[in-house]
Design an enzyme around this catalytic site. Structure first.
Site, PDB file in Angstrom:
ATOM      1  N   GLU A  63      17.869  20.389  56.690  1.00 52.32           N
ATOM      2  CA  GLU A  63      17.058  19.166  56.605  1.00 52.32           C
ATOM      3  C   GLU A  63      15.588  19.469  56.872  1.00 52.32           C
ATOM      4  O   GLU A  63      14.706  18.898  56.246  1.00 52.32           O
ATOM      5  CB  GLU A  63      17.560  18.100  57.563  1.00 52.32           C
ATOM      6  CG  GLU A  63      16.716  16.842  57.530  1.00 52.32           C
ATOM      7  CD  GLU A  63      17.466  15.581  57.193  1.00 52.32           C
ATOM      8  OE1 GLU A  63      16.787  14.588  56.888  1.00 52.32           O
ATOM      9  OE2 GLU A  63      18.704  15.579  57.229  1.00 52.32           O
ATOM     10  N   GLY A  83      14.926  11.606  54.846  1.00 48.43           N
ATOM     11  CA  GLY A  83      16.302  11.924  54.501  1.00 48.43           C
ATOM     12  C   GLY A  83      17.112  10.690  54.164  1.00 48.43           C
ATOM     13  O   GLY A  83      17.089   9.695  54.892  1.00 48.43           O
ATOM     14  N   HIS A  90      30.008  24.905  55.133  1.00 50.76           N
ATOM     15  CA  HIS A  90      29.857  26.081  55.983  1.00 50.76           C
ATOM     16  C   HIS A  90      30.838  27.139  55.495  1.00 50.76           C
ATOM     17  O   HIS A  90      32.049  26.934  55.535  1.00 50.76           O
ATOM     18  CB  HIS A  90      30.101  25.688  57.442  1.00 50.76           C
ATOM     19  CG  HIS A  90      29.256  24.527  57.861  1.00 50.76           C
ATOM     20  ND1 HIS A  90      27.895  24.638  58.052  1.00 50.76           N
ATOM     21  CD2 HIS A  90      29.559  23.227  58.076  1.00 50.76           C
ATOM     22  CE1 HIS A  90      27.409  23.459  58.398  1.00 50.76           C
ATOM     23  NE2 HIS A  90      28.407  22.590  58.417  1.00 50.76           N
ATOM     24  N   ARG A  92      30.608  30.836  56.064  1.00 54.94           N
ATOM     25  CA  ARG A  92      30.784  32.085  56.797  1.00 54.94           C
ATOM     26  C   ARG A  92      30.312  31.879  58.232  1.00 54.94           C
ATOM     27  O   ARG A  92      29.284  31.262  58.469  1.00 54.94           O
ATOM     28  CB  ARG A  92      29.962  33.190  56.141  1.00 54.94           C
ATOM     29  CG  ARG A  92      30.033  34.533  56.865  1.00 54.94           C
ATOM     30  CD  ARG A  92      29.193  35.600  56.173  1.00 54.94           C
ATOM     31  NE  ARG A  92      29.652  35.873  54.829  1.00 54.94           N
ATOM     32  CZ  ARG A  92      30.648  36.706  54.510  1.00 54.94           C
ATOM     33  NH1 ARG A  92      31.298  37.348  55.461  1.00 54.94           N
ATOM     34  NH2 ARG A  92      30.971  36.907  53.262  1.00 54.94           N
ATOM     35  N   HIS A 107      15.301  18.163  41.911  1.00 50.48           N
ATOM     36  CA  HIS A 107      14.706  16.988  41.252  1.00 50.48           C
ATOM     37  C   HIS A 107      13.597  16.451  42.148  1.00 50.48           C
ATOM     38  O   HIS A 107      13.813  16.213  43.332  1.00 50.48           O
ATOM     39  CB  HIS A 107      15.770  15.911  41.043  1.00 50.48           C
ATOM     40  CG  HIS A 107      15.207  14.569  40.693  1.00 50.48           C
ATOM     41  ND1 HIS A 107      14.701  14.281  39.455  1.00 50.48           N
ATOM     42  CD2 HIS A 107      15.055  13.444  41.437  1.00 50.48           C
ATOM     43  CE1 HIS A 107      14.276  13.024  39.445  1.00 50.48           C
ATOM     44  NE2 HIS A 107      14.479  12.505  40.645  1.00 50.48           N
ATOM     45  N   GLY A 109      11.282  13.320  41.887  1.00 52.52           N
ATOM     46  CA  GLY A 109      10.931  12.100  41.173  1.00 52.52           C
ATOM     47  C   GLY A 109       9.990  11.228  41.972  1.00 52.52           C
ATOM     48  O   GLY A 109       9.563  11.582  43.068  1.00 52.52           O
TER      49      GLY A 109
END
Length: 143
Positions: A63, A83, A90, A92, A107, A109
């Site tokens: 994030e 956000g 996940h 490994r 994208h 926009g």
């Protein structure tokens, strides 16, 4: 180039001071015309009780990268990217060292952005894949 100007790594790290980003040891390290990269240590701050990199820490890295990259596409005096949705797979386990995340634009926009984030261990093995959707919103007036 999706960013409004060349990315200033030093400025991204300066903005991170005093935040969760700094607390977890996340450091921006590189950028290109449509991607941003950062590292995060696998240590007591980022491990879960069983000694593995905490999935939530990976999501914080994802994030951080996606949101920071998204805001680099905007005039942040007028708009900001926040956000809307994030997912992570996940793949490994990591017990020590440093992980490196790279966010790349999918994208960009006017009202939404989508960023693909890949996190790798110190040997270049894929640890986590994440996709972040951002909403582009007007900056709230300061009271």
């Amino acid at each position: 180039m999706v960013f409004r100007a060349p990315v200033q790594i030093e400025e991204l790290n300066r903005l991170s001071q005093g935040t969760l980003i700094e607390h977890l040891g996340i450091v921006f390290t590189a950028a290109g015309p449509d991607w941003v990269q950062a590292t995060m240590p696998v240590d007591a701050r980022t491990r879960q009780p069983y000694g593995l990199l905490h999935g939530g820490a990976s999501v914080v890295l994802a994030e951080t990268l996606g949101s920071s990259a998204g805001n680099l596409c905007l005039d942040t005096r007028l708009q900001q990217a926040v956000g809307l949705e994030i997912n992570a797979n996940h793949l490994r386990a990591v017990r020590e060292g440093t992980v490196t995340g790279t966010a790349k634009a999918v994208h960009v926009g006017r009202s939404t952005q989508v960023w693909d984030i890949r996190i790798e261990d110190g040997r270049g093995r894929l640890v986590c894949v994440s996709r972040l959707t951002l909403a582009v919103v007007p900056v709230a007036a300061q009271a």
